[in-house]
Design an enzyme around this catalytic site. Structure first.
Site, PDB file in Angstrom:
ATOM      1  N   GLU A  18      48.048  81.228  73.380  1.00  0.00           N
ATOM      2  CA  GLU A  18      47.477  82.164  74.371  1.00  0.00           C
ATOM      3  C   GLU A  18      48.352  83.412  74.494  1.00  0.00           C
ATOM      4  OE1 GLU A  18      44.665  81.295  76.436  1.00  0.00           O
ATOM      5  OE2 GLU A  18      44.477  79.184  75.890  1.00  0.00           O
TER       6      GLU A  18
HETATM    7  C1  LIG Z   1      48.677  73.688  68.850  1.00  0.00           C
HETATM    8  C2  LIG Z   1      48.162  75.069  68.706  1.00  0.00           C
HETATM    9  C3  LIG Z   1      46.867  75.363  69.105  1.00  0.00           C
HETATM   10  C4  LIG Z   1      46.362  76.646  68.937  1.00  0.00           C
HETATM   11  N1  LIG Z   1      45.061  76.907  69.273  1.00  0.00           N
HETATM   12  C5  LIG Z   1      44.517  78.105  68.932  1.00  0.00           C
HETATM   13  C6  LIG Z   1      43.109  78.332  69.104  1.00  0.00           C
HETATM   14  O1  LIG Z   1      42.368  77.497  69.621  1.00  0.00           O
HETATM   15  N2  LIG Z   1      42.606  79.523  68.692  1.00  0.00           N
HETATM   16  C7  LIG Z   1      43.396  80.487  68.127  1.00  0.00           C
HETATM   17  O2  LIG Z   1      42.868  81.536  67.784  1.00  0.00           O
HETATM   18  N3  LIG Z   1      44.726  80.304  67.960  1.00  0.00           N
HETATM   19  C8  LIG Z   1      45.301  79.142  68.345  1.00  0.00           C
HETATM   20  N4  LIG Z   1      46.653  78.922  68.155  1.00  0.00           N
HETATM   21  C9  LIG Z   1      47.444  79.962  67.531  1.00  0.00           C
HETATM   22  C10 LIG Z   1      48.412  80.640  68.481  1.00  0.00           C
HETATM   23  O3  LIG Z   1      47.698  81.482  69.338  1.00  0.00           O
HETATM   24  C11 LIG Z   1      49.462  81.379  67.631  1.00  0.00           C
HETATM   25  O4  LIG Z   1      50.288  80.395  67.063  1.00  0.00           O
HETATM   26  C12 LIG Z   1      50.280  82.350  68.450  1.00  0.00           C
HETATM   27  O5  LIG Z   1      49.481  83.438  68.829  1.00  0.00           O
HETATM   28  C13 LIG Z   1      51.498  82.869  67.703  1.00  0.00           C
HETATM   29  O6  LIG Z   1      51.145  83.340  66.441  1.00  0.00           O
HETATM   30  P1  LIG Z   1      51.958  82.843  65.154  1.00  0.00           P
HETATM   31  O7  LIG Z   1      51.988  81.361  65.188  1.00  0.00           O
HETATM   32  O8  LIG Z   1      51.370  83.497  63.975  1.00  0.00           O
HETATM   33  O9  LIG Z   1      53.420  83.356  65.385  1.00  0.00           O
HETATM   34  P2  LIG Z   1      53.968  84.826  65.089  1.00  0.00           P
HETATM   35  O10 LIG Z   1      53.016  85.830  65.577  1.00  0.00           O
HETATM   36  O11 LIG Z   1      54.403  84.899  63.670  1.00  0.00           O
HETATM   37  O12 LIG Z   1      55.249  84.832  66.012  1.00  0.00           O
HETATM   38  C14 LIG Z   1      56.481  84.179  65.650  1.00  0.00           C
HETATM   39  C15 LIG Z   1      57.539  84.588  66.666  1.00  0.00           C
HETATM   40  O13 LIG Z   1      57.720  86.021  66.616  1.00  0.00           O
HETATM   41  C16 LIG Z   1      57.478  86.584  67.885  1.00  0.00           C
HETATM   42  N5  LIG Z   1      56.815  87.875  67.725  1.00  0.00           N
HETATM   43  C17 LIG Z   1      55.689  88.169  67.055  1.00  0.00           C
HETATM   44  N6  LIG Z   1      55.370  89.457  67.210  1.00  0.00           N
HETATM   45  C18 LIG Z   1      56.325  89.989  67.989  1.00  0.00           C
HETATM   46  C19 LIG Z   1      56.548  91.275  68.521  1.00  0.00           C
HETATM   47  N7  LIG Z   1      55.725  92.305  68.321  1.00  0.00           N
HETATM   48  N8  LIG Z   1      57.637  91.456  69.287  1.00  0.00           N
HETATM   49  C20 LIG Z   1      58.488  90.436  69.559  1.00  0.00           C
HETATM   50  N9  LIG Z   1      58.317  89.206  69.091  1.00  0.00           N
HETATM   51  C21 LIG Z   1      57.239  88.974  68.319  1.00  0.00           C
HETATM   52  C22 LIG Z   1      56.603  85.590  68.616  1.00  0.00           C
HETATM   53  O14 LIG Z   1      56.705  85.738  70.013  1.00  0.00           O
HETATM   54  C23 LIG Z   1      57.154  84.276  68.108  1.00  0.00           C
HETATM   55  O15 LIG Z   1      58.296  83.929  68.828  1.00  0.00           O
HETATM   56  C24 LIG Z   1      47.184  77.656  68.385  1.00  0.00           C
HETATM   57  C25 LIG Z   1      48.508  77.363  68.027  1.00  0.00           C
HETATM   58  C26 LIG Z   1      48.990  76.092  68.174  1.00  0.00           C
HETATM   59  C27 LIG Z   1      50.408  75.809  67.748  1.00  0.00           C
END
Ligand SMILES: Cc1cc2nc3c(=O)[nH]c(=O)nc-3n(C[C@H](O)[C@H](O)[C@H](O)COP(=O)(O)OP(=O)(O)OC[C@H]3O[C@@H](n4cnc5c(N)ncnc54)[C@H](O)[C@@H]3O)c2cc1C
Length: 599
Positions: free
Chosen positions: A407
């Protein structure tokens, strides 16, 4: 449904930083109506009777569709349609009812997440952005659980940066369908849902949203992810290979998918805070009981100061988030139930969600960090047994961690809190700039002899006022120095966001304690202790974050002056928080549960 029983004055989102709200204008859990309490009770009983016995099976996840059947059961008794208007088969719950429903469904983390995936982010896009035909076709079945839904935004290479999605949609040559190609990732309920709200770029450019049904040729859900926690929930990738979906399944307008995506997340973030409260209360309850059963050195664990301080602080942290979340729910509901002329209730609700986006992000960040703290201390109280899968705190510990990730990660939400606030300040919607200028004049004029607050909790009242000034001091300095480059100073933005959250927590706990004390007198003393302890510690945090931000922003004489002003604002009388936490712990131990519910 009943609307809040308090005289809510309509506040702008984020205005708590400069305005003061009277205790009677702050909604608290004690203001829940009987109907609203009943909704909470129904949800809690459902989890106890219909979900808890299946937890071992759900956790083993051998039957990947079992959680889907649990959701359908919830649908049979009306627990899925809270966010859907009555005319489309839902129960059109008010925001406060929806909040207590979410809280009470959180007894099992995997169920809470699955419920949110369906009834929250899987439903909101159609309710707010669907055409009449789409609403009629899908919503009644989503409300009953006949159709289960989910929200597909993330992709392998695009999580936080969701607009970098690569999934494409093109109109078919005959103009009758959209052809989708690409992959979604991490989709909650992906393994069993029937309706998928999918975000894709039309012609690789216009970010848009679509409704995709399971069974569409070219659509497939991948294998279940092997997760650290919430193992009972379904999380899968979704694939589209020339998947043709009817043209009329475009949701909202082409190129407006970001509006659908981000407004939906606002709603989801708010509820996430409520789910976190429910999960944390369960862990506190289990920890309290265990601490009275387990003996060491001829005493029970609950006799040890270092265990009491944990139980006390766990309750205080829950109290703070509960106070913030229910206050926000009351504000949201008050605003929704006063639609501007000519605006439908649904349109109004969407505008209100946007208005309180800052409070929603606060709910998400502070709720998820609170529950992580609580589960961590829960495991510690259980000792070695807390590290064993036979004990529910081990599961709660694993389940809790994801809340800081989905989220919108807490990093992204911290930045959003400040960005949204600055946008409102610049537009004048929340008059932060005049307030900062007034404060600058006050600082130049030197220490004033204006009357200090008096009466019950006067010291906390003063701390709150000063914390708001500290925010203006720090934010004003940062904005002046970095201006439109501020977003690049993420550590400073993070520090400001922490101050914003603490100010909201301080005011919400203080007003709730004052309101309760006015009604119940000394029998509210444990709550007053909780508020005093929270506010005292929050004031220290606020000072520290402001100091960090100022030192990174100013230097020389300017910095020296600002740090002197900060010290003046941050002065607060010493309070024995050890004694306060002990008394709160005693209230927990007396009932073996979170002691302030409904009071
Ligand atoms: C169990 C689970 C259920 C989920 N359910 C859904 C779902 O139903 N629908 C859906 O669409 N998604 C879902 N997600 C996805 C979730 O929303 C994403 O994992 C989340 O948005 C983070 O994206 P990412 O995993 O690609 O991490 P990244 O975006 O790669 O982030 C990795 C780290 O870098 C940091 N970071 C990234 N960008 C920046 C920035 N600009 N500045 C500072 N720090 C930054 C982040 O805060 C994090 O700490 C789910 C994830 C999980 C684990």
């Amino acid at each position: 449904m009943a609307s809040p029983t308090v005289s809510q004055s309509l506040n702008r989102g984020g205005s708590f930083l400069i305005n003061s709200t009277a205790p009677e204008d702050v909604f608290t859990p004690a203001d829940l109506s009987d109907d609203q309490r009943l909704i909470g009770q129904t949800a809690e009983e459902f989890v106890q009777k219909d979900i808890t016995p299946f937890i071992p099976e759900l956790e083993a996840h051998k039957d990947e569709k079992l959680m889907g059947r649990m959701l359908k059961k919830a649908g049979e008794i009306g627990l899925l349609g809270g966010g859907i208007p009555e005319e489309y088969g839902g129960s059109g719950l008010d925001k406060v009812s929806a909040t207590i429903l979410a809280e009470k469904l959180a007894g099992y983390g995997s169920f809470a997440v699955s419920h949110g995936g369906h009834a929250g982010i899987g439903t909101v896009p159609i309710v707010y952005f669907g055409t009449e035909e789409q609403k009629k076709k899908y919503l009644p079945k989503i409300a009953s659980g006949e159709l289960l839904s989910c929200y597909c935004l993330s992709e392998p290479q695009a999580g936080s940066d969701s607009l970098a999605a690569l999934t494409r949609a093109v109109l078919s040559p005959d103009g009758k369908s959209w052809i989708l190609n690409g992959q979604k990732m991490w989709i909650t309920n992906g393994g069993f849902a029937d309706v998928y709200v999918v975000f894709a770029k039309i012609d690789g450019e216009k970010f848009s949203s679509f409704i995709v049904e399971r069974g569409t040729p070219g659509f497939s859900a991948g294998a279940e992810e092997k997760k650290m926690g919430i193992k009972g929930s379904s999380t899968t990738p979704i694939f589209f290979e020339n998947a043709h979906i009817p043209k009329e399944n475009l949701l909202h307008e082409p190129g407006r998918g970001h509006v659908v995506a981000f407004n939906t997340l606002n709603a989801g973030r708010f509820s996430l805070g409520a789910y976190c409260i429910g999960g944390a209360k369960k862990v506190l309850e289990a920890s309290s009981k265990y601490s009275k059963e387990r003996k060491a050195f001829g005493k029970t664990l609950s006799d040890f100061g270092l265990i009491k301080t944990k139980l006390g602080e766990m309750a205080i942290q829950i109290f703070a988030i509960e106070s913030m979340v229910y206050r926000s729910a009351g504000m949201i509901e008050a605003a929704v139930s006063n639609p501007a002329p000519g605006i439908s209730k649904t349109q109004q609700a969407m505008q209100v969600l946007e208005e309180y986006a800052i409070e929603s992000s606060i709910s998400k960040v502070s709720g998820s960090e609170m529950v992580d703290y609580v589960v961590d201390e829960g495991v510690q109280i259980f000792g070695g047994y807390g590290f064993h899968e036979d004990y529910p705190v081990a599961r709660a510990y694993r389940d809790s961690r994801v809340n800081r990730i989905f989220e919108g990660t807490n990093e992204i939400n911290r930045m959003l809190i400040v960005q949204m606030l600055m946008k409102r300040a610049m537009s004048g919607a929340v008059p932060i700039i005049p307030a900062a200028m007034k404060l600058a004049d006050e600082v130049l004029a030197g220490p004033s002899f204006e009357e200090a607050p008096t009466g019950h909790m006067a010291e906390q009242e003063k701390s709150l006022e000063q914390a708001k000034k500290i925010f203006l001091l720090a934010a004003g300095t940062v904005v002046q120095k970095f201006r439109d480059k501020m977003a690049e100073e993420q550590e400073i933005v993070g520090a400001l966001a922490n101050i914003v959250m603490d100010v909201y927590g301080m005011e919400s706990t203080l007003r709730r304690a004052q309101k309760t004390y006015a009604k119940r007198g000394e029998s509210a003393s444990a709550m007053v202790d909780a508020a005093r302890s929270y506010i005292y510690d929050a004031m220290d945090r606020v000072e520290k974050e402001a100091r960090t931000a100022l030192i990174a922003t100013a230097d020389g004489d300017t910095l020296a002056t600002q740090l002197a002003v900060l010290r003046r604002f941050a002065k607060h009388a010493p309070i024995d928080t050890i004694a306060l936490r002990r008394r709160v712990a005693d209230a927990v131990l007396a009932q073996d549960r979170y002691p302030f519910e409904g009071r």
